[in-house]
Scaffold this motif. Structure first.
Motif, PDB file in Angstrom:
ATOM      1  N   UNK A  12       0.836  -1.210   0.000  1.00 34.21           N
ATOM      2  CA  UNK A  12       0.000   0.000   0.000  1.00 34.21           C
ATOM      3  C   UNK A  12       0.866   1.254   0.000  1.00 34.21           C
ATOM      4  N   UNK A  13       1.924   1.265   0.810  1.00 31.12           N
ATOM      5  CA  UNK A  13       2.816   2.432   0.846  1.00 31.12           C
ATOM      6  C   UNK A  13       3.487   2.647  -0.506  1.00 31.12           C
ATOM      7  N   UNK A  14       3.935   1.562  -1.138  1.00 31.48           N
ATOM      8  CA  UNK A  14       4.584   1.682  -2.440  1.00 31.48           C
ATOM      9  C   UNK A  14       3.621   2.238  -3.487  1.00 31.48           C
ATOM     10  N   UNK A  15       2.356   1.816  -3.439  1.00 33.09           N
ATOM     11  CA  UNK A  15       1.347   2.323  -4.384  1.00 33.09           C
ATOM     12  C   UNK A  15       1.085   3.800  -4.121  1.00 33.09           C
ATOM     13  N   UNK A  16       0.898   4.169  -2.862  1.00 35.32           N
ATOM     14  CA  UNK A  16       0.629   5.575  -2.524  1.00 35.32           C
ATOM     15  C   UNK A  16       1.785   6.468  -2.954  1.00 35.32           C
ATOM     16  N   UNK A  17       3.016   5.997  -2.762  1.00 34.08           N
ATOM     17  CA  UNK A  17       4.188   6.788  -3.160  1.00 34.08           C
ATOM     18  C   UNK A  17       4.248   7.008  -4.666  1.00 34.08           C
ATOM     19  N   UNK A  18       3.663   6.082  -5.432  1.00 30.54           N
ATOM     20  CA  UNK A  18       3.713   6.184  -6.889  1.00 30.54           C
ATOM     21  C   UNK A  18       2.564   6.998  -7.475  1.00 30.54           C
ATOM     22  N   UNK A  19       1.576   7.360  -6.645  1.00 29.06           N
ATOM     23  CA  UNK A  19       0.434   8.142  -7.117  1.00 29.06           C
ATOM     24  C   UNK A  19       0.760   9.629  -7.092  1.00 29.06           C
ATOM     25  N   UNK A  20       0.153  10.416  -7.980  1.00 36.42           N
ATOM     26  CA  UNK A  20       0.402  11.865  -7.959  1.00 36.42           C
ATOM     27  C   UNK A  20      -0.219  12.501  -6.712  1.00 36.42           C
ATOM     28  N   UNK A  21       0.376  13.589  -6.273  1.00 41.14           N
ATOM     29  CA  UNK A  21      -0.160  14.325  -5.126  1.00 41.14           C
ATOM     30  C   UNK A  21       0.517  13.916  -3.828  1.00 41.14           C
ATOM     31  N   UNK A  22       0.309  14.728  -2.813  1.00 47.14           N
ATOM     32  CA  UNK A  22       0.887  14.449  -1.501  1.00 47.14           C
ATOM     33  C   UNK A  22       0.072  13.364  -0.799  1.00 47.14           C
ATOM     34  N   UNK A  23       0.700  12.728   0.168  1.00 44.75           N
ATOM     35  CA  UNK A  23       0.073  11.619   0.883  1.00 44.75           C
ATOM     36  C   UNK A  23      -0.441  12.097   2.235  1.00 44.75           C
ATOM     37  N   UNK A  24      -1.698  11.775   2.526  1.00 47.38           N
ATOM     38  CA  UNK A  24      -2.278  12.058   3.845  1.00 47.38           C
ATOM     39  C   UNK A  24      -2.650  10.730   4.485  1.00 47.38           C
ATOM     40  N   UNK A  25      -2.218  10.562   5.715  1.00 49.82           N
ATOM     41  CA  UNK A  25      -2.434   9.291   6.413  1.00 49.82           C
ATOM     42  C   UNK A  25      -3.638   9.378   7.331  1.00 49.82           C
ATOM     43  N   UNK A  26      -4.346   8.270   7.401  1.00 44.85           N
ATOM     44  CA  UNK A  26      -5.376   8.102   8.418  1.00 44.85           C
ATOM     45  C   UNK A  26      -5.325   6.649   8.867  1.00 44.85           C
ATOM     46  N   UNK A  27      -6.029   6.314   9.890  1.00 46.66           N
ATOM     47  CA  UNK A  27      -5.968   4.963  10.410  1.00 46.66           C
ATOM     48  C   UNK A  27      -6.402   3.949   9.349  1.00 46.66           C
ATOM     49  N   UNK A  28      -5.467   3.057   8.990  1.00 46.67           N
ATOM     50  CA  UNK A  28      -5.791   1.981   8.061  1.00 46.67           C
ATOM     51  C   UNK A  28      -5.799   2.355   6.602  1.00 46.67           C
ATOM     52  N   UNK A  29      -5.379   3.584   6.238  1.00 46.56           N
ATOM     53  CA  UNK A  29      -5.452   3.991   4.837  1.00 46.56           C
ATOM     54  C   UNK A  29      -4.493   5.140   4.562  1.00 46.56           C
ATOM     55  N   UNK A  30      -4.200   5.334   3.269  1.00 45.15           N
ATOM     56  CA  UNK A  30      -3.374   6.439   2.793  1.00 45.15           C
ATOM     57  C   UNK A  30      -4.134   7.150   1.680  1.00 45.15           C
ATOM     58  N   UNK A  31      -4.239   8.484   1.757  1.00 45.60           N
ATOM     59  CA  UNK A  31      -4.903   9.287   0.726  1.00 45.60           C
ATOM     60  C   UNK A  31      -3.840   9.897  -0.179  1.00 45.60           C
ATOM     61  N   UNK A  32      -4.008   9.758  -1.499  1.00 46.54           N
ATOM     62  CA  UNK A  32      -3.096  10.359  -2.468  1.00 46.54           C
ATOM     63  C   UNK A  32      -3.923  10.847  -3.646  1.00 46.54           C
ATOM     64  N   UNK A  33      -4.089  12.156  -3.765  1.00 48.19           N
ATOM     65  CA  UNK A  33      -4.921  12.712  -4.823  1.00 48.19           C
ATOM     66  C   UNK A  33      -6.350  12.241  -4.667  1.00 48.19           C
ATOM     67  N   UNK A  34      -6.942  11.727  -5.761  1.00 51.57           N
ATOM     68  CA  UNK A  34      -8.326  11.253  -5.702  1.00 51.57           C
ATOM     69  C   UNK A  34      -8.408   9.761  -5.389  1.00 51.57           C
ATOM     70  N   UNK A  35      -7.291   9.183  -4.959  1.00 46.77           N
ATOM     71  CA  UNK A  35      -7.256   7.760  -4.620  1.00 46.77           C
ATOM     72  C   UNK A  35      -7.016   7.568  -3.129  1.00 46.77           C
ATOM     73  N   UNK A  36      -7.565   6.502  -2.606  1.00 39.73           N
ATOM     74  CA  UNK A  36      -7.290   6.064  -1.236  1.00 39.73           C
ATOM     75  C   UNK A  36      -6.760   4.643  -1.318  1.00 39.73           C
ATOM     76  N   UNK A  37      -5.657   4.407  -0.639  1.00 41.88           N
ATOM     77  CA  UNK A  37      -5.052   3.068  -0.632  1.00 41.88           C
ATOM     78  C   UNK A  37      -5.213   2.487   0.767  1.00 41.88           C
TER      79      UNK A  37
END
Length: 642
Positions: A12-37
């Protein structure tokens, strides 16, 4: 919102790092642009226990067997409820869903079963990632597929899970309850894969224990030829008493000939001289790596798997490790020079090997037709900094990098010579090898080759300058080690007589999988069936007794071959799983009928093993509920899959 469900947090971290936009963390998930991992933690769900189908099944009774669910149920694993709640909440907000399980049968199952269990009804895309470095993940994100394409793979994995449950639950309960009647107070776990593996060790131990050594005798001569000297060995004829391998069983004929040999002359009656080219060993699959690392560094199969997971997830130095493939995609060839230069530049040993690589060469390792869901283990291109790696991590990484670097070395070229001499009417043979071009060999060994035979011409004369007789004794087979047991599981077809079954086992990679073989060995140790003695694996009395009490078919690999054949038909030809499970249920009836307390009592009493009594299984950390045994003592619920 696009929701991407990964198999584990590192992916999940590797996918979020590869998505455009900054990463915002929340419990159990990572937000990156219009995607949530979000992610699973391995399997969040498991097959429901028998008492989920009928509370009466909580008590183990022979008259309940076989237990066969009419409508299969899944249940959350004890520590999974929190993450399941996160995924449930995110699915309610999602407009599209992406399945990002590992690219194999189990990876397909564990993410898809969560998505379906939580009620998602919309379409699902499939993201296949085998390399966690950002460029590779970005490429994968650019070529999403329809998850519907992988439904046969899911059905095969689901069928395997259900079949293992049926087999393990029913046979474990049957043999445990029969064991209590026979006086054994403990769980006797039986599994479709673990039990044949145990059978391999039990039978090998029996071969060693029952082996009767006998002497044999070898006569050698040192011969002078025109250009030097060599040693040759007498080839006794059919008039002598030989064993099935042609070894001389009586010393007298060797003594009689040896008395006549000093100073005798003869000639080189046959000479075979050929040049041999040998390509470099292929890059590693996980099992092949486990075998080599065990032999070279004494690492257990589980230790190698754990190291590879760290090299993949924490250090991002290697591609997906749980691979059964030893080939690489052609597209990797174009980047091989830059990838290996970056990966190997900070390690002195690898830097030396890198300097000798010729990147204009192309070996047989680059073959798309032989690459399936995974490709061979390979460096990702991230620099390996020795100071950040443990010694064992550095050792294993060097092996992985070495086998890929070796693809850019020329073949080993050697001259093989086989010579046959006739002296006093008897045949003597000698063989040797001359290394003409070392090629890739220096990457694998620093040992000197055996001296080559002197150059000779067929028909030339020879003279005996010395001779002697060696008295030897046959030796039993070696006990299994981690390396040899993993190799046996990989090449299980060698232990099967039926040619059709042998072919199936060769086609489907043997017994167990790359991901499970190490765990199977550790499970057998944990359950008290095997013990590790220095570097060897031996069966305990409990392990030997269990195998002796079971029908032979339950302790041999043929069943796995038949299962894998049926599962392959489901995965590759989209066949209906129902007939496979129906035939298993029919088979179970016969196996259960063979459970016999007297036979088990005799087997446990007669069993020989490495311990006077079976060792207590090592205690595992668990959050599962405990149940009370009939004697009132607490006993852990057994794991029955595998």
């Amino acid at each position: 919102m696009r929701l991407i469900v990964a198999e584990k947090p590192s992916l999940a971290r590797a996918i979020a790092d590869a998505l455009p936009g900054s990463i915002r963390r929340e419990e159990g998930a990572l937000h990156a642009g219009d995607s949530v991992v979000t992610w699973c933690l391995g399997h969040l769900l498991e097959q429901a226990p028998p008492d989920a189908y009928d509370p009466a099944y909580k008590q183990w009774r022979l008259d309940h067997l076989p237990i066969v669910p009419t409508r299969w149920q899944l249940a959350p694993r004890p520590k999974a409820r929190g993450q399941l709640s996160v995924i449930r909440r995110l699915l309610k907000q999602a407009g599209e869903v992406v399945h990002a399980g590992d690219p194999d049968r189990e990876g397909q199952l564990l993410v898809q079963e969560v998505i379906e269990y939580l009620g998602w009804k919309g379409p699902v895309a499939r993201l296949l990632i085998s390399d966690l470095n950002r460029p590779a993940v970005q490429r994968a994100l650019g070529r999403l597929e329809d998850n519907a394409r992988y439904q046969p793979l899911y059905r095969a994995a689901e069928s395997r899970s259900r079949a293992d449950w049926l087999y393990g639950i029913n046979l474990t309960r049957a043999w445990t309850l029969t064991g209590r009647q026979a006086g054994h107070d403990g769980v006797l776990s039986v599994g479709r894969v673990q039990t044949p593996v145990l059978g391999l060790v039990v039978r090998r131990d029996a071969e060693i224990r029952n082996f009767s050594p006998y002497p044999f005798h070898v006569l050698w001569v040192d011969l002078a030829v025109a250009n030097g000297q060599l040693r040759a060995w007498w080839q006794p004829g059919e008039t002598q008493r030989l064993d099935d391998q042609g070894r001389l069983l009586e010393r007298a004929p060797a003594e009689a000939l040896a008395a006549r040999l000093p100073g005798a002359e003869g000639q080189l009656s046959a000479l075979e001289n050929r040049q041999k080219r040998q390509s470099a060993p292929l890059p590693y699959s996980l099992s092949a790596l486990q075998v080599d690392a065990a032999r070279r560094f004494g690492l257990s199969a589980q230790a190698v798997l754990d190291i590879c997971q760290r090299l993949y997830e924490r250090h991002k130095l290697i591609t997906y490790p749980r691979s059964d493939c030893r080939y690489l995609p052609k597209e990797h060839l174009a980047q091989a020079r830059s990838t290996l230069t970056s990966a190997c530049g900070q390690d002195e040993t690898l830097r030396g090997w890198l300097a000798g690589a010729d990147f204009t060469l192309r070996s047989r390792a680059w073959d798309d037709k032989k690459v399936g869901a995974h490709h061979a283990l390979a460096p990702t291109g991230k620099p390996a900094e020795p100071g950040r790696l443990e010694q064992a991590e550095a050792d294993v990484f060097r092996l992985i990098a070495r086998n890929v670097l070796a693809q850019f070395y020329p073949p080993l070229v050697a001259r093989e010579v086989k010579a046959e001499f006739t002296i006093l009417g008897e045949r003597f043979r000698s063989s040797g090898q001359e290394l003409l071009q070392p090629g890739w060999k220096p990457l694998f060994t620093t040992r000197d080759e055996a001296p080559a035979l002197p150059s000779m011409t067929e028909g030339e004369a020879c003279r005996v300058v010395d001779c002697g007789i060696e008295d030897r004794e046959t030796r039993p087979p070696e006990p299994f080690t981690d390396a040899s047991l993993i190799k046996a599981m990989m090449n299980i077809a060698r232990y099967v007589d039926d040619p059709e079954v042998r072919r199936t086992l060769r086609e489907h990679d043997g017994l167990g999988t790359e991901a499970t073989r190490a765990g199977i060995i550790e499970t057998l140790i944990d359950r008290g069936y095997l013990v590790r003695q220095k570097k060897t694996l031996r069966a305990t009395r409990l392990g030997g007794g269990l195998i002796a009490s079971l029908p032979e078919a339950a302790s041999r690999p043929e069943r796995t071959a038949l299962w894998e054949q049926r599962l392959a038909d489901i995965a590759e030809r989209d066949e209906n799983p129902a007939p496979f499970l129906a035939s298993l249920i029919e088979d179970l009836a016969g196996l259960l009928a063979s459970a016999d307390a007297d036979r088990l009592r005799q087997a446990l009493s007669a069993a020989q093993g490495e311990a006077a009594a079976a060792p207590m299984p090592r205690r595992r950390k668990t959050t599962g509920k405990r149940r009370r045994s009939p004697a009132g003592r607490t006993r852990r619920k057994p794991r029955t899959s595998g």
